[in-house]
Design a protein around this motif. Structure first.
Motif, PDB file in Angstrom:
ATOM      1  N   UNK A 198       0.805  -0.875   0.240  1.00 33.49           N
ATOM      2  CA  UNK A 198       0.031   0.478   0.170  1.00 33.49           C
ATOM      3  C   UNK A 198       0.524   1.614   0.090  1.00 33.49           C
ATOM      4  N   UNK A 199       1.903   1.181  -0.028  1.00 37.55           N
ATOM      5  CA  UNK A 199       3.368   2.474   0.581  1.00 37.55           C
ATOM      6  C   UNK A 199       3.361   3.057   1.844  1.00 37.55           C
ATOM      7  N   UNK A 200       2.680   2.421   2.575  1.00 37.39           N
ATOM      8  CA  UNK A 200       2.171   2.967   4.023  1.00 37.39           C
ATOM      9  C   UNK A 200       3.288   2.888   5.075  1.00 37.39           C
ATOM     10  N   UNK A 201       4.226   3.663   4.838  1.00 36.18           N
ATOM     11  CA  UNK A 201       5.486   4.252   5.171  1.00 36.18           C
ATOM     12  C   UNK A 201       5.437   3.684   6.977  1.00 36.18           C
ATOM     13  N   UNK A 202       4.956   4.602   7.415  1.00 31.89           N
ATOM     14  CA  UNK A 202       4.901   4.513   8.612  1.00 31.89           C
ATOM     15  C   UNK A 202       3.662   3.389   9.264  1.00 31.89           C
ATOM     16  N   UNK A 203       3.480   2.791   8.567  1.00 30.26           N
ATOM     17  CA  UNK A 203       2.314   1.684   8.818  1.00 30.26           C
ATOM     18  C   UNK A 203       3.377   0.216   8.973  1.00 30.26           C
ATOM     19  N   UNK A 204       4.191   0.188   8.141  1.00 25.61           N
ATOM     20  CA  UNK A 204       4.977  -1.055   7.786  1.00 25.61           C
ATOM     21  C   UNK A 204       6.516  -0.619   8.788  1.00 25.61           C
ATOM     22  N   UNK A 205       6.846  -0.096   8.696  1.00 23.09           N
ATOM     23  CA  UNK A 205       7.465   0.465  10.109  1.00 23.09           C
ATOM     24  C   UNK A 205       6.977  -0.287  11.111  1.00 23.09           C
ATOM     25  N   UNK A 206       5.709   0.262  12.083  1.00 21.79           N
ATOM     26  CA  UNK A 206       4.667  -0.073  13.355  1.00 21.79           C
ATOM     27  C   UNK A 206       5.089  -2.003  12.930  1.00 21.79           C
TER      28      UNK A 206
END
Length: 221
Positions: A198-206
């Protein structure tokens, strides 16, 4: 003699003998050819790799620095022995480093690289579902290197390169199943893959931090 100049010719790349020796010993440790606790004797490595003692000692010193080799002066040089007490700290340290790498890398992933990364996620998850520790280690190492190369931060990438092997090696304890459930870990990797898709950088980090058992932001002491 005059040095030939050619503007179109790239400078020749040199591979230090020490680096070649380091890579060969590193690979033998990570693939299990050299087992934890196995003594490393200079003369045997000389016979194996056909090199002199100096690059061997240089390589062993570097592998000691990154945590794959243990050295006690005048006693032994051996493959490191992972201990249960360090496993959780190693997992969480990996999570802290990989979380930052992932947050920076996700917005920079091209379509082709993202496709390759997501494909590698399926390999990692397959090994996790099969409770295959060695296969998971190899597949996850390849995955994180693919992601780290895209982070765009040379200092963070250097830290990643210097630490990932030693930290991951500390997880090779017989009691690793007490630390995390492979099936749950697989679910978290699938969640992480979805955030990257999805390109969700913050979600991926979490998601990386959850997978590596870092406490959530609202955790209390």
């Amino acid at each position: 003699m005059p040095v030939p100049k050619n503007a179109e010719q790239e400078p020749a790349k040199r591979t230090l003998l020490r680096d070649t020796v380091l890579q060969r010993i590193r690979e033998a440790i990570l693939d299990g050819t050299l087992q934890p606790g196995e003594r490393l004797h200079d003369d045997q490595i000389e016979a194996w790799l056909g090199v002199s003692r100096t690059p061997i000692r240089d390589a062993l010193n570097e592998l000691s620095r990154v945590g794959l080799v243990e050295m006690a002066p005048n006693r032994y040089t051996r493959v490191a022995v992972p201990v249960e007490e360090e496993a959780l700290a190693a997992l969480q340290t990996l999570g802290a480093i990989l979380g930052g790498v992932t947050r920076l890398a996700v917005p920079r992933l091209s379509g082709r690289v993202k496709k390759d990364v997501l494909k590698q996620f399926t390999v990692v998850v397959r090994h996790l579902r099969a409770d295959d520790g060695p296969g998971t280690n190899a597949a996850a190492s390849a995955l994180w290197r693919m992601i780290a190369k895209e982070c765009g931060n040379p200092l963070l990438f250097a830290l990643f390169e210097q630490t990932i092997d030693g930290l991951a090696f500390k997880l090779r304890v017989a009691t690793v199943d007490k630390l995390f459930d492979f099936a749950i870990f697989a679910d978290r990797f699938e969640e992480l893959a979805e955030r990257i898709r999805e390109g969700d950088a913050i979600g991926a980090e979490l998601a990386v931090e959850r997978a590596h058992l870092l406490p959530p932001e609202n955790a209390t002491a």
